[in-house]
Design an enzyme around this catalytic site. Structure first.
Site, PDB file in Angstrom:
ATOM      1  N   HIS A   1     -10.572  -3.147  -1.605  1.00 41.47           N
ATOM      2  CA  HIS A   1     -11.324  -2.660  -0.560  1.00 41.47           C
ATOM      3  C   HIS A   1     -12.607  -1.618  -1.305  1.00 41.47           C
ATOM      4  O   HIS A   1     -12.234  -1.050  -2.267  1.00 41.47           O
ATOM      5  CB  HIS A   1     -10.793  -1.548   0.499  1.00 41.47           C
ATOM      6  CG  HIS A   1      -9.666  -2.364   1.335  1.00 41.47           C
ATOM      7  ND1 HIS A   1      -9.959  -2.767   2.761  1.00 41.47           N
ATOM      8  CD2 HIS A   1      -8.479  -2.796   0.969  1.00 41.47           C
ATOM      9  CE1 HIS A   1      -8.932  -3.347   3.115  1.00 41.47           C
ATOM     10  NE2 HIS A   1      -7.930  -3.224   2.230  1.00 41.47           N
TER      11      HIS A   1
ATOM     12  N   ARG B   1      -2.679 -11.829   3.667  1.00 45.60           N
ATOM     13  CA  ARG B   1      -4.143 -11.459   3.158  1.00 45.60           C
ATOM     14  C   ARG B   1      -4.238 -11.841   1.775  1.00 45.60           C
ATOM     15  O   ARG B   1      -3.489 -11.632   1.034  1.00 45.60           O
ATOM     16  CB  ARG B   1      -4.184  -9.967   3.225  1.00 45.60           C
ATOM     17  CG  ARG B   1      -4.542  -9.124   4.664  1.00 45.60           C
ATOM     18  CD  ARG B   1      -5.727  -9.710   5.398  1.00 45.60           C
ATOM     19  NE  ARG B   1      -6.801 -10.150   4.956  1.00 45.60           N
ATOM     20  CZ  ARG B   1      -7.759  -9.570   4.649  1.00 45.60           C
ATOM     21  NH1 ARG B   1      -7.652  -8.349   4.337  1.00 45.60           N
ATOM     22  NH2 ARG B   1      -8.901  -9.804   3.905  1.00 45.60           N
TER      23      ARG B   1
ATOM     24  N   TYR C   1      -0.422  -9.824   0.562  1.00 39.83           N
ATOM     25  CA  TYR C   1       0.522  -9.011   1.298  1.00 39.83           C
ATOM     26  C   TYR C   1       0.491  -9.814   2.905  1.00 39.83           C
ATOM     27  O   TYR C   1      -0.838  -9.999   3.372  1.00 39.83           O
ATOM     28  CB  TYR C   1       0.098  -7.737   1.520  1.00 39.83           C
ATOM     29  CG  TYR C   1      -0.903  -7.234   1.996  1.00 39.83           C
ATOM     30  CD1 TYR C   1      -1.294  -6.643   3.341  1.00 39.83           C
ATOM     31  CD2 TYR C   1      -2.193  -6.721   1.271  1.00 39.83           C
ATOM     32  CE1 TYR C   1      -2.347  -6.300   3.830  1.00 39.83           C
ATOM     33  CE2 TYR C   1      -3.301  -6.348   1.660  1.00 39.83           C
ATOM     34  CZ  TYR C   1      -3.528  -5.893   2.844  1.00 39.83           C
ATOM     35  OH  TYR C   1      -4.484  -5.657   3.416  1.00 39.83           O
TER      36      TYR C   1
ATOM     37  N   TYR D   1       0.819  -1.220  -0.002  1.00 40.49           N
ATOM     38  CA  TYR D   1      -0.161  -0.013   0.085  1.00 40.49           C
ATOM     39  C   TYR D   1       0.935   0.963   0.062  1.00 40.49           C
ATOM     40  O   TYR D   1       2.139   1.142   0.566  1.00 40.49           O
ATOM     41  CB  TYR D   1      -0.800   0.038   1.207  1.00 40.49           C
ATOM     42  CG  TYR D   1      -2.043  -0.926   1.153  1.00 40.49           C
ATOM     43  CD1 TYR D   1      -3.226  -0.457   0.595  1.00 40.49           C
ATOM     44  CD2 TYR D   1      -2.010  -2.213   1.772  1.00 40.49           C
ATOM     45  CE1 TYR D   1      -4.429  -1.295   0.481  1.00 40.49           C
ATOM     46  CE2 TYR D   1      -2.959  -2.919   1.600  1.00 40.49           C
ATOM     47  CZ  TYR D   1      -4.375  -2.454   1.049  1.00 40.49           C
ATOM     48  OH  TYR D   1      -5.356  -3.363   1.123  1.00 40.49           O
TER      49      TYR D   1
ATOM     50  N   HIS E   1      -7.109  -8.531  -2.691  1.00 37.73           N
ATOM     51  CA  HIS E   1      -8.528  -8.081  -2.479  1.00 37.73           C
ATOM     52  C   HIS E   1      -8.446  -6.498  -2.837  1.00 37.73           C
ATOM     53  O   HIS E   1      -7.391  -5.678  -2.739  1.00 37.73           O
ATOM     54  CB  HIS E   1      -8.993  -8.321  -0.994  1.00 37.73           C
ATOM     55  CG  HIS E   1      -8.103  -7.542  -0.041  1.00 37.73           C
ATOM     56  ND1 HIS E   1      -7.178  -8.087   0.706  1.00 37.73           N
ATOM     57  CD2 HIS E   1      -7.992  -6.189   0.707  1.00 37.73           C
ATOM     58  CE1 HIS E   1      -6.682  -7.276   1.352  1.00 37.73           C
ATOM     59  NE2 HIS E   1      -6.866  -6.049   1.396  1.00 37.73           N
TER      60      HIS E   1
HETATM   61 FE   LIG Z   1      -6.035  -4.485   2.298  1.00 35.37          FE
END
Ligand SMILES: [Fe+3]
Lengths: 257, 201
Positions: A180, A175, A165, A126, A178
């Protein structure tokens, strides 16, 4: 003692067994996760322990929560739904097109409402200062988009396939990839924040966040479908994901809605 | 599975909620998100407070959405909360004139949030209130509550929600006056003094 994946696996299995037992005893299907889902440790101190006070929206049509804030053309720019065109250069990764319809519980399209998305880059990183994952940032990708649903309730985004990640809840916690999503309906009661996943991700069984939705069919509704008709020739892979807003709305229909 | 056929109502089932997670910072907050009141408006009020977890620790990564009526009790239908700049692609912010009724504020590193909006008017049988939706990392489904403003005891006593709430917990829904036009409203997600949260059916 280090928390391991097998510790979390056991807790996930216990939560599923508890749900199966509730169902066998006649409890209703749970479309939503429980807020006190301990395999996701961050929930432990952040969920209410008292039951919510229920408000029957049929008793008062004037409730503030039966209306929703308005969003319009002033709140989005033309390229906001193309996450690959927010910088001077092209982001690294497999380009994807993600599209679907925003519907209410009656299957009616939710028109002209704001859809906001955010995601990791193709390396699973991110663009956020607190992100500690040692994967490369992409100077050409922030991973943020927004759009308004059209007259048929459709949204459409162009982006890159996000990477999975690690997130340090327990040893080797990853995770699944995905995106969001944040969504508004015609009533504030329909507000939804959720995550869209990709088909057949091998990380699903290990991830306490997706497993917090213990009902199998409900969990499947978080997974997009590969849709060849959405794939853009020589450009992107297509994924279709329809979203149904929970929560009551006004029973009368406003003019023009 | 995720192509839904509206002509088959049994397939129209809700999409489950998920936590907002820790990384929404570039996506959801926007400049002026809490400056809901038009500039210089005589009915502007400041709302502020902390969000606490079950151990009384403030949350540095929560955000709130506020949604309320205007001082006449009318619900705004105007867009422009997060006006964009077509030249730079950045945010222009609100125009300072129109009241959209909606705002979004993050808690800071101390768990504190603040917003300026207009004192809401009453609607229907309810005392005036601002609707609040709480999001945070760790919260798998957002939480609704309401900020009622103190002052009109008769209106609060007649409010259909406040009348039903356990008297010992009623005050968690009513802000505390700090000075003229400034109110404090803390949110406790769990435990002692837990805020009353709402479910709509
Ligand atoms: Fe996330």
């Amino acid at each position: 003692m280090t928390l391991t994946q097998s510790d979390i696996d056991r807790e996930i299995a216990a939560e599923r067994a508890a749900y199966d037992k509730r169902r066998a005893e006649g409890a209703p299907v749970e479309h939503q996760p429980r807020r006190d889902y301990a395999p996701y440790r961050s929930s432990v101190l952040r969920h209410p322990t008292r039951p919510p006070v229920t408000i029957d929206v049929g008793t008062d049509p004037e409730l503030v929560e039966l209306a929703s804030p308005a969003f319009g053309e002033r709140d989005v720019t033309e390229t906001d739904n193309d996450l690959t065109r927010r910088h001077d250069g092209e982001p690294i990764g497999e380009r994807i097109t993600v599209s679907g319809r925003l519907l209410d519980r009656d299957g009616r399209p939710v028109r002209g409402q704001l859809v906001e998305i955010w995601q990791a880059n193709s390396a699973g990183r991110y663009a956020h200062m607190r992100e500690q994952h040692d994967a490369p940032l992409d100077p050409n990708f922030t991973g943020v988009g927004r759009t308004l649903t059209d007259d048929s309730g459709f949204y459409r985004f162009t982006t890159v396939q996000p990477g999975p990640y690690p997130w340090r809840q327990h040893l080797n916690a990853w995770r699944p990839a995905h995106i969001h999503f944040s969504l508004f309906g015609t009533a504030f009661t329909q507000r939804l924040v959720t995550q869209m996943y990709f088909p057949s991700d091998p990380l699903f069984p290990y991830d306490p966040i997706i497993q917090s939705v213990t009902d199998d069919a409900a969990r499947q509704r978080l997974v997009a479908t590969y849709d060849h008709s959405l794939s853009v020739p020589e450009f992107s892979m297509g994924y279709h994901w329809d979203i149904v807003l929970d929560g009551p709305r006004a029973t009368w229909i406003e003019e023009g809605r | 599975m995720t192509k839904i056929d509206p002509s088959r109502p049994e397939t129209v089932l809700p999409t489950p909620s998920h936590t907002v997670g820790p990384f929404y910072g570039h996506a959801l907050p926007f400049p002026g998100g809490g400056d809901i009141a038009p500039l210089g408006h005589p009915d502007a009020v400041t709302l502020r407070g902390y969000v606490y977890d079950g151990e009384g620790a403030p949350l540095p990564d929560a955000f709130l959405e506020l949604w309320g009526a205007d001082p006449d009790g009318e619900l705004p239908r105007v867009d422009g909360s997060m006006r964009r700049d077509p030249a730079s692609g950045g945010f222009l912010g609100r125009n300072g004139v129109e009241f959209t009724g909606w705002g979004r504020v993050q808690t800071d590193a101390d768990g504190h949030w603040s917003a300026r909006t207009l004192r809401p008017g009453a609607r229907g049988a309810s005392a005036p209130y601002v609707s609040v939706c709480v999001f945070a990392r760790g919260l798998l489904v957002h939480l609704f509550t309401r900020i009622y403003l103190p002052g009109d005891d008769a209106a609060l006593a007649a409010d259909p929600l406040l009348r039903r709430v356990d008297p010992a917990r009623r005050d968690t829904l009513i802000a505390t006056r700090e000075r003229s036009g400034a109110y404090r409203f803390d949110i406790r997600l769990q435990g002692e003094g837990e805020t009353v949260f709402l479910e709509f059916q």
